[in-house]
Design a protein around this motif. Sequence first.
Motif, short mmCIF file in Angstrom:
data_model
loop_
_atom_site.label_atom_id
_atom_site.label_comp_id
_atom_site.label_asym_id
_atom_site.label_seq_id
_atom_site.Cartn_x
_atom_site.Cartn_y
_atom_site.Cartn_z
N PHE A 96 0.84 -1.21 0.00
CA PHE A 96 0.00 0.00 0.00
C PHE A 96 0.87 1.26 0.00
N ASN A 97 2.05 1.20 0.61
CA ASN A 97 3.01 2.30 0.46
C ASN A 97 3.29 2.54 -1.02
N THR A 98 3.51 1.44 -1.73
CA THR A 98 3.86 1.55 -3.15
C THR A 98 2.65 2.00 -3.97
N LEU A 99 1.51 1.35 -3.76
CA LEU A 99 0.30 1.67 -4.54
C LEU A 99 -0.10 3.13 -4.36
N GLN A 100 0.07 3.64 -3.13
CA GLN A 100 -0.41 4.98 -2.82
C GLN A 100 0.70 6.03 -2.83
N SER A 101 1.94 5.58 -3.05
CA SER A 101 3.10 6.48 -2.97
C SER A 101 3.03 7.30 -1.69
N ALA A 102 2.79 6.63 -0.57
CA ALA A 102 2.56 7.37 0.67
C ALA A 102 3.07 6.60 1.88
N VAL A 103 3.50 7.36 2.87
CA VAL A 103 3.75 6.80 4.21
C VAL A 103 2.38 6.57 4.84
N ILE A 104 2.20 5.45 5.54
CA ILE A 104 0.89 5.13 6.11
C ILE A 104 0.94 5.29 7.63
N PRO A 105 0.02 6.05 8.21
CA PRO A 105 0.02 6.20 9.66
C PRO A 105 -0.52 4.97 10.38
N VAL A 106 0.10 4.65 11.50
CA VAL A 106 -0.35 3.57 12.38
C VAL A 106 -0.71 4.19 13.73
N TYR A 107 -1.93 3.96 14.16
CA TYR A 107 -2.42 4.53 15.42
C TYR A 107 -2.57 3.43 16.47
N ALA A 108 -2.08 3.72 17.67
CA ALA A 108 -2.29 2.82 18.81
C ALA A 108 -2.07 3.65 20.08
N VAL A 109 -2.70 3.23 21.17
CA VAL A 109 -2.43 3.92 22.44
C VAL A 109 -0.98 3.65 22.83
N PRO A 110 -0.36 4.52 23.63
CA PRO A 110 1.08 4.39 23.89
C PRO A 110 1.51 3.03 24.42
#
Length: 263
Positions: A96-110
């Motif tokens: 998906f990085n490649t398909l979207q040419s984008a860094v992807i955010p990952v969310y989680a509590v600390p």
Amino acid sequence: MIEDTKNLGLTFLGTGTSLGVPMIGCDCAVCVSTDPRNRRRRSSVYVAAGATRLVIDTSPDFREQALTYGLRQVDAVLFTHAHADHILGLDDIRRFNTLQSAVIPVYAVPEVMVEVRRVFAYIGRPALPGLYRPQIDFRPVVAPFRVGEVEVTALPVEHGAEYTVGFLMAWRDRRIGYFPDCHRMPEATVRALHGVQLMVLDTLRYRPHPTHLCVAESVNLLQRIGAPQSYLIHLCHELEQAKLESELPPGIGVAYDGLIAST
Ligand SMILES: [Zn+2]
Ligand SMILES: [Zn+2]
Ligand SMILES: [Zn+2]
């Protein structure tokens, strides 16, 4: 894959417990069942609302799930907790990085993010020629946040020793709760979920378990939350789709891999 952009929708990418169903080396009636709904990959869900697409948990089956359901867009990954069955597919976010040419955010509590970053320590190390690493922006969650058009709130549950949350998602006037691993739900979390139109909750098996809800407990909790439509997930091989569905009260269903639900 969801094409409907007028609702807040879920595609269940997986609805099984950590071992999946069928289990390796098991010949029980559920594991050899010919009903495809009894084949469960590890639990994960794809969320769609307007133009926004996100994944909650990247299971060890994430690649196969993405292929089966034709996923083409992941705007963010949300993690409920850091158990292996919920995070080990993260490396496959590379496509998906490649398909979207984008860094992807990952969310989680600390508390969860610390463990995710320990397991995936190689992500974020300096780039070297010939290495193809996930491009991730790790974003610790300390307050409600937005992914595209979706407002997300992480709400704590008890699930053994591991710090665990579920997610309340809101889009326009629609609200969905997704809680895959849970043994007890604090009253504050139950209260925060009042008014959801669609609720998804853990149920492991009929007998009580030290870190998961069992069927009777899940039904009781879902009735207290009071969503008009609820689905059970994270099932082990002791639960058979058609049988369990016939035993549940109206408004509570058994999710299966590939089911699409929306509100
Ligand atoms: Zn799990
Ligand atoms: Zn079995
Ligand atoms: Zn877990």
